[in-house]
Design an enzyme around this catalytic site. Structure first.
Site, mmCIF file in Angstrom:
data_model
loop_
_atom_site.group_PDB
_atom_site.id
_atom_site.type_symbol
_atom_site.label_atom_id
_atom_site.label_comp_id
_atom_site.label_asym_id
_atom_site.label_seq_id
_atom_site.Cartn_x
_atom_site.Cartn_y
_atom_site.Cartn_z
ATOM 1 N N HIS A 180 0.811 -1.224 0.000
ATOM 2 C CA HIS A 180 0.000 0.000 0.000
ATOM 3 C C HIS A 180 0.844 1.273 0.000
ATOM 4 C CE1 HIS A 180 0.558 -0.191 4.384
ATOM 5 N NE2 HIS A 180 0.157 1.060 4.453
ATOM 6 N N HIS A 242 7.753 -1.917 2.033
ATOM 7 C CA HIS A 242 7.579 -0.459 2.051
ATOM 8 C C HIS A 242 8.919 0.289 1.898
ATOM 9 C CE1 HIS A 242 3.725 -1.793 3.205
ATOM 10 N NE2 HIS A 242 3.811 -1.659 4.504
HETATM 11 C C1 BG6 Z 1 1.797 -2.600 7.353
HETATM 12 C C2 BG6 Z 1 2.570 -3.304 8.426
HETATM 13 O O1 BG6 Z 1 2.108 -3.101 6.100
HETATM 14 O O2 BG6 Z 1 2.084 -1.211 7.374
HETATM 15 C C3 BG6 Z 1 2.300 -2.690 9.795
HETATM 16 O O3 BG6 Z 1 2.206 -4.678 8.445
HETATM 17 C C4 BG6 Z 1 2.500 -1.198 9.751
HETATM 18 O O4 BG6 Z 1 3.126 -3.267 10.790
HETATM 19 C C5 BG6 Z 1 1.724 -0.581 8.588
HETATM 20 O O5 BG6 Z 1 2.048 -0.660 10.978
HETATM 21 C C6 BG6 Z 1 2.005 0.891 8.436
HETATM 22 O O6 BG6 Z 1 1.150 1.424 7.448
HETATM 23 P P1 BG6 Z 1 0.705 2.946 7.490
HETATM 24 O O7 BG6 Z 1 -0.011 3.167 6.211
HETATM 25 O O8 BG6 Z 1 -0.162 3.099 8.691
HETATM 26 O O9 BG6 Z 1 1.972 3.732 7.606
#
Ligand code: BG6
Length: 484
Positions: A180, A242
């Site tokens: 994402h 990420h």
């Molecule tokens: C997820 C992880 O992919 O991304 C989580 O599994 C993390 O551990 C999260 O907290 C963070 O996403 P965002 O969009 O809240 O920064």
């Protein structure tokens, strides 16, 4: 006017889990309120728990803004099912066929694997066994799409075998591998920022950039996700995906065009160019840490060596970035929520102004991914007074001030792209394999470390910036982590 968008049914496997609760249903609800969904759609939650449709709808009490909820929630249907129980899939098929009839026609079927990754194989096997994956009841398999959440595998081997399994049934165009972060506005903007502004490209290389830092800090801990997290760790949970994608957007070459495959090619190429860290060098280039108290949290193995913090120094072996270190860090229970990139430029102030006191670090371009999304350029300026004295000042752009809008959650963009069948912001198999290749080497090095009797997991206090070793990683290079 009638909404012409194509009807869809989304089946969420693991619908009572964290992802559905915090991200998927809220994003769907927001899209519904923004009139971005077709008139005809349904969401089927598939999970182990015994629940009625009503209870399932009530599961999302967390949604702050409830305007439109009663209309939207009618579209939510529940299907109880153990992932290992064929009958549950057969019941699901009945529901899907009923919905095909109700919506009279070509309904896109979206299967979202939002479970812990260890269930993926079982679900895919049963989908194949019951022909669900082959578009049962519909005349074309092409109406079926499969959406897979990270982590995609747990190392290079498992990622490859998951791909193999997917390719047995699906064509690449049907597979949506979600990261994402690719849907975050600020990450998408990185390409516009770098390639639409002629002034950055000439300095975006090793002649001008001293080093790059990427920080991914979360104040929260593992928040009841112990069972998932302990088997995964921060390196697989956020670094393999990420952080790699943030790095790719900073370091990639200009894509041939702004088209799906050209962008994916550029991302894949730069991830492939990351220099591997051999197991013998793990101690020199990587750090891991665990916050104090982790071992006594729910569902955590009392002797766990799972990291809740990691820092990595790496090099990208392209002509552009040859010799420029990239320092990446990610951690849970950090002092604040902040994700950002700092591009630190080579300091030239001392050439003319040495005796006037140059700041330790001069030009830094900070790309704030969240919160306070925006970009800041730190420059050196003369203070307004008679004698020459230098200070650093910021030139700042924020989305909020400039565009007056709140940034939407990345899942909204991700879902819209899935509905539209646009895969630009989804991982292609080769980029994932390159990133797993890099990460798997580190994991192997860590296994060797653990076996050594001298090695002990570095600890850090909750609310601090990780273990001391993380500071040393930069200090031994004469650098410091930058806070933003
Ligand atoms: C997820 C992880 O992919 O991304 C989580 O599994 C993390 O551990 C999260 O907290 C963070 O996403 P965002 O969009 O809240 O920064």
């Amino acid at each position: 006017m009638k909404n012409k968008k194509r009807a869809f049914v989304m089946v969420i496997f693991g619908a009572t889990g964290d992802l559905a609760h915090h991200k998927l249903i809220p994003a769907l609800f927001s899209l519904f309120n923004r009139e971005k969904l077709p008139d005809n759609f349904s969401v089927i939650g598939f999970s182990r728990r015994e629940m009625t449709n009503r209870q399932f709808r009530g599961h999302f009490e967390n949604l702050k803004d409830r305007k439109g909820w009663s209309k939207f929630s009618k579209m939510l249907i529940y299907q109880k099912g153990d992932f290992q129980d064929k009958d549950a899939y057969l019941e699901l098929i009945e529901k899907l066929e009923e919905l095909d009839k109700k919506y009279k026609g070509q309904v896109t079927r979206l299967f979202y694997l939002a479970t812990p990754p260890q269930n993926y194989d079982t679900i895919l096997d049963f989908m194949e066994d019951t022909k669900l994956s082959r578009g049962i009841g519909q005349d074309s398999i092409n109406q079926t799409k499969i959406i897979i959440e990270k982590p995609f595998g747990k190392d290079l081997e498992t990622a490859k075998s998951l791909d193999k399994k997917l390719y047995k049934t699906f064509k690449e165009e049907q597979i949506f591998r979600v990261d994402h972060y690719l849907g975050k506005e600020t990450i998408q903007n990185m390409l516009a920022f770098r390639f639409a502004n002629g002034i950055f490209e000439p300095v975006w290389n090793n002649r001008f950039i001293d080093h790059v830092q990427i920080t991914f800090a979360e104040q929260k801990g593992i928040e009841g996700r112990g069972r998932f997290f302990d088997g995964v760790g921060i390196l697989r949970d956020v670094a393999q995906n990420h952080l790699m994608q943030i790095l790719a957007s900073v370091a990639m070459e200009q894509p041939k065009s702004f088209e799906r495959e050209a962008i994916r090619d550029a991302r894949a190429k730069v991830i492939e160019a990351i220099r591997p860290i051999e197991p013998k060098d793990t101690g020199k280039f990587t750090v891991r840490g665990q916050y104090e108290g982790y071992l006594s949290e729910k569902d955590i193995d009392r002797n766990s060596n799972t990291g809740t913090y990691t820092a990595v120094k790496l090099f990208v072996d392209t002509e552009r970035f040859q010799g420029v270190p990239f320092y990446l860090r990610a951690g849970k229970n950090m002092p604040k929520n902040t994700v950002y990139v700092s591009v630190v430029f080579i300091q030239t102030c001392h050439i003319l102004f040495k005796e006037y006191g140059c700041p330790e670090i001069g030009n830094v371009l900070t790309i704030k991914i969240q919160p306070d999304e925006g970009i800041t350029l730190r420059v050196i300026a003369k203070k307004p007074q008679e004698k020459l004295d230098l200070a650093t000042v910021n030139m700042k752009f924020t989305y909020k001030d400039e565009f007056g809008v709140e940034i939407k959650d990345a899942y909204e963009k991700i879902l819209l792209d899935i509905f539209a069948g646009d895969q630009m912001l989804f991982n292609r198999s080769d980029e994932l394999q390159s990133s797993w290749k890099f990460i798997t080497k580190i994991l192997k090095g860590w296994e060797v470390q653990i076996k050594s009797s001298k090695w002990k997991m570095p600890k850090y206090k909750k609310g601090t910036w990780g273990p001391k070793e993380a500071l040393d990683l930069l200090e031994k290079d004469g650098r410091k982590w930058i806070e933003a």
